[in-house]
Structures are given as C-alpha cells and as structure tokens.
Design a protein around this motif. Structure first.
Motif, PDB file in Angstrom:
ATOM      1  N   PHE A   1     -27.734  76.048 -32.438  1.00  0.00           N
ATOM      2  CA  PHE A   1     -28.105  77.411 -32.808  1.00  0.00           C
ATOM      3  C   PHE A   1     -29.193  77.370 -33.873  1.00  0.00           C
ATOM      4  CE2 PHE A   1     -24.265  76.101 -35.057  1.00  0.00           C
ATOM      5  CZ  PHE A   1     -24.597  76.287 -36.394  1.00  0.00           C
ATOM      6  N   ILE A   2     -29.931  78.430 -34.000  1.00  0.00           N
ATOM      7  CA  ILE A   2     -31.023  78.489 -34.966  1.00  0.00           C
ATOM      8  C   ILE A   2     -30.476  78.265 -36.380  1.00  0.00           C
ATOM      9  CG2 ILE A   2     -32.778  79.988 -35.983  1.00  0.00           C
ATOM     10  CD1 ILE A   2     -32.996  81.385 -33.266  1.00  0.00           C
ATOM     11  N   GLY A   3     -31.108  77.363 -37.114  1.00  0.00           N
ATOM     12  CA  GLY A   3     -30.678  77.059 -38.481  1.00  0.00           C
ATOM     13  C   GLY A   3     -29.499  76.113 -38.568  1.00  0.00           C
ATOM     14  N   ALA A   4     -29.118  75.497 -37.449  1.00  0.00           N
ATOM     15  CA  ALA A   4     -27.921  74.637 -37.428  1.00  0.00           C
ATOM     16  C   ALA A   4     -28.037  73.468 -38.397  1.00  0.00           C
ATOM     17  CB  ALA A   4     -27.659  74.122 -36.021  1.00  0.00           C
ATOM     18  N   ASP A   5     -29.232  72.899 -38.534  1.00  0.00           N
ATOM     19  CA  ASP A   5     -29.369  71.734 -39.417  1.00  0.00           C
ATOM     20  C   ASP A   5     -28.993  72.088 -40.852  1.00  0.00           C
ATOM     21  OD1 ASP A   5     -31.577  73.417 -39.490  1.00  0.00           O
ATOM     22  OD2 ASP A   5     -33.017  71.812 -39.893  1.00  0.00           O
ATOM     23  N   VAL A   6     -29.442  73.239 -41.329  1.00  0.00           N
ATOM     24  CA  VAL A   6     -29.132  73.665 -42.695  1.00  0.00           C
ATOM     25  C   VAL A   6     -27.661  74.042 -42.818  1.00  0.00           C
ATOM     26  CG1 VAL A   6     -29.621  75.375 -44.497  1.00  0.00           C
ATOM     27  CG2 VAL A   6     -31.484  74.500 -43.052  1.00  0.00           C
ATOM     28  N   ILE A   7     -27.175  74.844 -41.887  1.00  0.00           N
ATOM     29  CA  ILE A   7     -25.811  75.373 -41.969  1.00  0.00           C
ATOM     30  C   ILE A   7     -24.781  74.257 -41.854  1.00  0.00           C
ATOM     31  CG2 ILE A   7     -24.115  76.835 -40.785  1.00  0.00           C
ATOM     32  CD1 ILE A   7     -26.553  78.669 -40.075  1.00  0.00           C
ATOM     33  N   LEU A   8     -24.967  73.351 -40.911  1.00  0.00           N
ATOM     34  CA  LEU A   8     -23.991  72.278 -40.717  1.00  0.00           C
ATOM     35  C   LEU A   8     -24.017  71.278 -41.871  1.00  0.00           C
ATOM     36  CD1 LEU A   8     -24.304  71.683 -36.871  1.00  0.00           C
ATOM     37  CD2 LEU A   8     -22.690  73.122 -38.130  1.00  0.00           C
ATOM     38  N   ASP A   9     -25.188  71.065 -42.448  1.00  0.00           N
ATOM     39  CA  ASP A   9     -25.265  70.192 -43.629  1.00  0.00           C
ATOM     40  C   ASP A   9     -24.514  70.824 -44.802  1.00  0.00           C
ATOM     41  OD1 ASP A   9     -26.597  67.856 -45.132  1.00  0.00           O
ATOM     42  OD2 ASP A   9     -27.192  69.604 -46.324  1.00  0.00           O
ATOM     43  N   GLN A  10     -24.657  72.123 -44.989  1.00  0.00           N
ATOM     44  CA  GLN A  10     -23.933  72.791 -46.082  1.00  0.00           C
ATOM     45  C   GLN A  10     -22.427  72.739 -45.850  1.00  0.00           C
ATOM     46  OE1 GLN A  10     -25.261  76.719 -47.064  1.00  0.00           O
ATOM     47  NE2 GLN A  10     -27.197  76.009 -47.912  1.00  0.00           N
ATOM     48  N   ILE A  11     -22.001  72.911 -44.602  1.00  0.00           N
ATOM     49  CA  ILE A  11     -20.571  72.838 -44.314  1.00  0.00           C
ATOM     50  C   ILE A  11     -20.034  71.442 -44.614  1.00  0.00           C
ATOM     51  CG2 ILE A  11     -18.836  72.939 -42.478  1.00  0.00           C
ATOM     52  CD1 ILE A  11     -20.503  75.146 -41.166  1.00  0.00           C
ATOM     53  N   ALA A  12     -20.768  70.429 -44.166  1.00  0.00           N
ATOM     54  CA  ALA A  12     -20.309  69.045 -44.355  1.00  0.00           C
ATOM     55  C   ALA A  12     -20.269  68.644 -45.817  1.00  0.00           C
ATOM     56  CB  ALA A  12     -21.213  68.092 -43.566  1.00  0.00           C
ATOM     57  N   ASN A  13     -21.218  69.151 -46.586  1.00  0.00           N
ATOM     58  CA  ASN A  13     -21.353  68.700 -47.973  1.00  0.00           C
ATOM     59  C   ASN A  13     -21.002  69.762 -49.007  1.00  0.00           C
ATOM     60  OD1 ASN A  13     -22.542  65.962 -47.471  1.00  0.00           O
ATOM     61  ND2 ASN A  13     -24.100  67.202 -46.442  1.00  0.00           N
ATOM     62  N   LYS A  14     -20.385  70.867 -48.512  1.00  0.00           N
ATOM     63  CA  LYS A  14     -20.034  71.982 -49.395  1.00  0.00           C
ATOM     64  C   LYS A  14     -21.241  72.403 -50.228  1.00  0.00           C
ATOM     65  CE  LYS A  14     -15.145  70.652 -49.693  1.00  0.00           C
ATOM     66  NZ  LYS A  14     -14.869  71.323 -48.428  1.00  0.00           N
TER      67      LYS A  14
END
Length: 390
Positions: free
Chosen positions: A297-310
């Motif tokens: 999904f659009i912006g997945a790289d940013v969003i998933l990195d934030q989820i993984a690393n809080k």
C-alpha cells in the motif's frame, strides 16, 4: 471510463435522484433533507461546502447529546462521499490505496481503514464494506473531492495496466445515521426484520417500508446504531417514519462532535491529517496482519518501519482536564513545564461531567495516568492521560 455515476448500490432496480440538493451559493450545497430540517427549526452552519444542521428548535447540542445516549437520534450525513469499486481486480486496486486486508473481509463485513500517502500520512479515514460484487466505500465530506480524484487517478493507472476495475460514485442515495440504544427497535418497526443477529461493523440490504436500502451497523457516536443508504427520492419519507417514534429525534453536528469525542473517535482535519501516521495516531490496529507482512500500500515502507520500531515522534492521547475546557491548538506541557504537544479536539463531555480532549504529545508522555499540564488562555491547568474511549 474510470468513473460512472452509480444508479444502484447493488440491485439493478434501485433508481433514485441526485444526492445533492440545490445550492444556496456557488460553494454551498443542501441535502435532500434540508426542508425537513427547516421544518424542525434547524439552525444551519457551513460544513465542507454544505449547509448542515447544527441544532434544532426543540433541543440544543447538550440535550441532543444526552438524548442520543439515552434513546436515539437521526443525523443527516448525506454530505459524505459514497462510492462502489467494481471489477475482478477491485481488491488489489483498493488495497494499494488503503491499509486494510480486504481480500479476507467476509461478504457483509465492514472495516475502518485509512487512505495513506507516500510519507506514511493519513489522507482520510473511511469505512469499507465487502459486498457480493463490489466494495462499498464511505468517505468524509471534507475529503470528498480529493478522495474521489485519488480513486480515479489510480483507477486509470490500473486500467492502463490491464486491470479490471471501475470507480462508481453513488449520486442517487442519501445517507442518514440512526444512533442510540433505541435505534434497533425503531428500525425493526419499519423493516420488519430481526436486527439482533446483525453484528457491529456489518452491512446488508434490507427493505425499509418496502424500499431497498443498504443498512450498516456502525456509526460515529460510540452508541449502537445504523447507517442507512437510502434512495434519495425516499429519504424524506423514511426519515419522517422513523421520527414518528417518540424516542427518535433529529440531531445536528453540535451533538455529533461531542458524542464522537467521548467515544475517542478521530475527526479528520483535526485529530488526524496528511502529516499523521497510523503509529502516531494509535490506529495501527487498522493495518491488517497480512498487509503488515506483504505491504503493497502507498507509504508502506514508512508505516511498517514505524510499527516494527515503535517509531514516530508523537502519540495521540486522551486527556481529562481540570478547570476550563481546552480547545484545539491549546499547548500541552509536561509536569515540569516543557511544551510537549497540542490539543486537537476538546469539549465539556455531557455524559461524563468532565472536560475531555484529544492531543498529540511527545512520545514517552503518552502512558496512562501521566500527569501533564494544559495552557488554557493565560492559565495552566492540570491534565491526566487516560484511555479512550473516555
């Protein structure tokens, strides 16, 4: 064609008139219920380019709020954008734009999801329902133009790559929300069906007074309730029939705002916007498990990195505030006086007898029971972080 004016929600014989009423000016539109609102003494105000009822002659915002919590109220939400996504590639298409797992959503199931941008920000929040041959999408009125343009732009890209997908704007159905503990019985009286077996966040087609309507068990108040997509030519008669129940009254945007805030629900443009990520907004739960694994999904790289690393520098929190109510843009301070955030929404909560607010604070100050301060005009008042809903 990437867009079509949809003359049906699902059933081919559902034909209605345009959703929009006549405009009072070049920038103001009216819903099909405008004259009914006037008849009930509505006071109107502008909202997202529409003349919308704020309060009514028989009840102010406070009374409407409490009536909704105790009985049931009807909110005219016909200004919201309704669309259908059709075609065999509809799931792949919409999953590129939102964070939800739509492929696994059962027929009749609905979910809150987020349109996101390349920076991981939220372009809008939306409710998506899985219909048998389409995805039914309801978006915020304030984002209607940009959401539709966003859908059409990406539909064209997918079509040019050979995908079978089409965006249909629903212009012949109005939308009302029947909210409150008395809403089920009030609706059952007109629909002659047992709604007790209809779970929250599901939708189905039901005949109301013989009129085929899409009924979703959902809402924006924190109460039990339903959102009804009704052929515009029938919306006045169905609304009037619901109002024949003495427990059902009309309610406006004034009560809607305090109800949604008590329930801890975000208002787009205030509590979330294009700079806010799901992690910062505490909306990570909207990102489906499969989507976290696959992305796409659009912006997945940013969003998933934030989820993984809080990650993310701030967090959305609920506050209970001592003293005067704090409104949007009031500064939030640490106990030591450091400026750490800002209020995004705040009201005196009629059901709770407290002043409540949503705010964004620096990460680390978002734990429950954290003691903070809020600057209200020239005064500094105590505040405490609490869980939402309040």
């Amino acid at each position: 064609m990437a867009t079509t004016v949809a003359r049906t929600l699902l059933k081919p014989r559902q034909v209605g008139t345009r959703l929009m009423g006549s405009s009072t000016s070049s920038s103001s539109q009216r819903t099909a219920l405008y004259e009914l609102h006037k008849k009930h003494g509505a006071k109107f105000g502008p909202f997202a380019g529409w003349d919308m009822p704020l309060v009514y002659a028989d009840q102010g915002a406070l009374d409407s709020h409490l009536h909704t919590r105790k009985h049931a109220s009807i909110f005219d939400v016909s200004h919201m954008l309704q669309t259908r996504i059709v075609g065999k590639d509809r799931h792949r298409f919409l999953e590129h734009l939102v964070v939800a797992d739509l492929k696994e959503l059962p027929v009749g199931g609905a979910t809150l999801s987020l349109f996101t941008n390349p920076s991981g920000g939220i372009e809008d929040d939306t409710i998506i329902t899985q219909q048998r041959d389409s995805l039914y999408v309801v978006s915020n009125a304030g984002c209607a133009d940009k959401d539709l343009a966003h859908l059409l732009k990406h539909a064209k890209i997918f079509q040019n790559e050979g995908a079978d997908v089409e965006v249909l704007k629903i212009d012949d159905h109005s939308l009302i929300a029947l909210q409150g503990p008395a809403s089920q019985k009030a609706l059952e009286h007109l629909a002659a069906v047992d709604l007790s077996q209809m779970p929250f966040m599901t939708g189905q087609f039901i005949d109301i007074k013989g009129v085929p309507c899409h009924v979703a068990r959902s809402g924006y108040t924190g109460e039990d309730g339903f959102e009804l997509s009704i052929p515009t030519g029938e919306v006045v008669s169905i609304t009037q029939a619901l109002l024949e129940n003495p427990l059902v009254k009309l309610a406006g945007l004034g009560a809607r705002d305090s109800l949604r805030l008590e329930a801890g629900l975000c208002l787009y443009g205030s509590d979330i916007d294009s700079t806010t990520t799901p992690m910062e907004a505490n909306l990570v739960w909207t990102v489906g498990k499969r989507r976290r694994a696959e992305g796409g999904f659009i912006g997945a790289d940013v969003i998933l990195d934030q989820i993984a690393n809080k990650g993310g520098a701030r967090r959305r929190v609920g506050l209970v505030i001592e003293g005067a109510p704090a409104r949007a843009h009031a500064k939030v301070l640490s106990a030591e006086g450091e400026e750490i955030g800002e209020i995004t929404s705040g009201v005196p909560a009629p059901s709770l007898g407290k002043n409540i607010a949503m705010a964004y604070v620096k990460k680390g100050f978002n734990k429950k029971d954290t003691a903070l301060k809020v600057q209200v005009r020239n005064r500094v008042q105590d505040a405490t972080v609490v869980k939402m809903p309040f």
